[in-house]
Design an enzyme around this catalytic site. Structure first.
Site, PDB file in Angstrom:
ATOM      1  CG  ASP A  65      -5.701 -13.439   0.213  1.00  0.00           C
ATOM      2  OD1 ASP A  65      -5.493 -12.427   1.121  1.00  0.00           O
ATOM      3  OD2 ASP A  65      -4.794 -14.116  -0.281  1.00  0.00           O
ATOM      4  CG  ASN A  93     -10.677  -5.730  12.472  1.00  0.00           C
ATOM      5  OD1 ASN A  93     -10.011  -5.186  13.275  1.00  0.00           O
ATOM      6  ND2 ASN A  93     -10.894  -7.179  12.197  1.00  0.00           N
ATOM      7  CE1 TYR A 159      -0.339  -4.523  12.717  1.00  0.00           C
ATOM      8  CE2 TYR A 159       0.547  -3.081  14.436  1.00  0.00           C
ATOM      9  CZ  TYR A 159      -0.689  -3.743  13.814  1.00  0.00           C
ATOM     10  OH  TYR A 159      -1.811  -3.562  14.488  1.00  0.00           O
ATOM     11  CE  LYS A 163      -2.796  -2.197  11.570  1.00  0.00           C
ATOM     12  NZ  LYS A 163      -4.234  -2.482  11.132  1.00  0.00           N
TER      13      LYS A 163
END
Length: 255
Positions: A65, A93, A159, A163
């Site tokens: 994790d 990734n 998110y 990013k």
């Protein structure tokens, strides 16, 4: 294949998902020995590893994790140990993409995305750089970002922010690690196809297909090809760069 990555040892995080599996497979096809990290998708990662071995390649699956900093460091250490003390490429990734309206988002929901999508990138990169800076030829690190780093989508505030930070982390890391022979870049994909996507989100897929100049969704191997390039000798003078892989949709006017 051209064997662009012959002799390399690569760690691909999040290799149980579609994009990660595509990246790991392309690395193996180009000659790299590949460590496939997964958190829960063990069966999928194992299947990809078996396929790589069936093609004559080397592959190892590790489970962790990566929201846990210590787990990030253990994963990198395990990959390097398996590689005989070498790690030449890291592809960050691993990530999650939940949806949540910003007005109702809790701090815990925010942290869950940031810890997985951003903090893991920091910890894995730092650990990998310690290995790479002590070996001949240095190494390469590639973060998987997103076109949402610059084109926000509704319900994705956590998110998108993570990013965007991943892109800037790569530029900062490229600046600081360049002297050690370590290159750091990002790949920003657009919408990548996966099993069941057209059924689960038909209107979104139709909008994308109408908007994208190339007329199709991306494929995991499209992202994999970009990562292979950035890890190869062909990109020996490329660092701090964000390589957009979106079929040209970002070029479409929004007015």
């Amino acid at each position: 294949m051209s064997q662009l990555l012959e002799g390399q040892v690569a760690l691909v995080t999040g290799a149980g998902g579609g994009i990660g599996r595509g990246i790991a497979t392309r690395f193996a096809e180009e000659g790299a020995a590949v460590v496939l990290h997964c958190r829960t998708a063990v069966a999928a990662a194992d299947e990809t590893a078996r396929r790589i071995r069936g093609l004559g390649g080397r592959a190892l699956v590790v489970r962790a994790d990566l929201a846990d900093e210590d787990a990030c460091r253990r994963t990198v250490a395990e990959a390097a140990e398996w590689g005989g003390g070498r790690l030449t490429a890291l592809v960050n990734n691993a990530g999650v993409q939940p949806t949540q309206e910003l007005a109702g988002m809790t701090a815990a929901q925010w942290r869950a995305v940031v810890d997985t999508n951003l903090s893991s990138v920091f910890a894995c990169t730092q650990a990998a750089a310690e290995v790479m800076r002590g070996q001949d030829g240095g190494g390469s690190v590639t973060h998987i970002a997103s076109i949402e780093a610059t084109h926000p989508a509704p319900l994705h505030a956590h998110y998108c922010a993570a990013k965007a930070a991943v892109v800037m982390h790569a530029r900062s890391a490229a600046l600081e690690y360049g002297g050690s022979g370590i290159r750091v870049n990002t790949v920003s994909p657009g919408l990548i196809d996966r099993e069941g996507l057209a059924q689960a989100w038909p209107e979104g897929v139709r909008r994308w297909e109408r908007a994208v100049p190339t007329g199709r969704l991306g494929r995991p191997e499209d992202v994999g090809d970009a990562c292979v390039f950035l890890a190869s000798r062909l990109a020996s003078w490329v660092t701090g760069h964000d390589l957009v892989v979106d079929g040209g949709v970002s070029a479409r006017p929004t007015w």
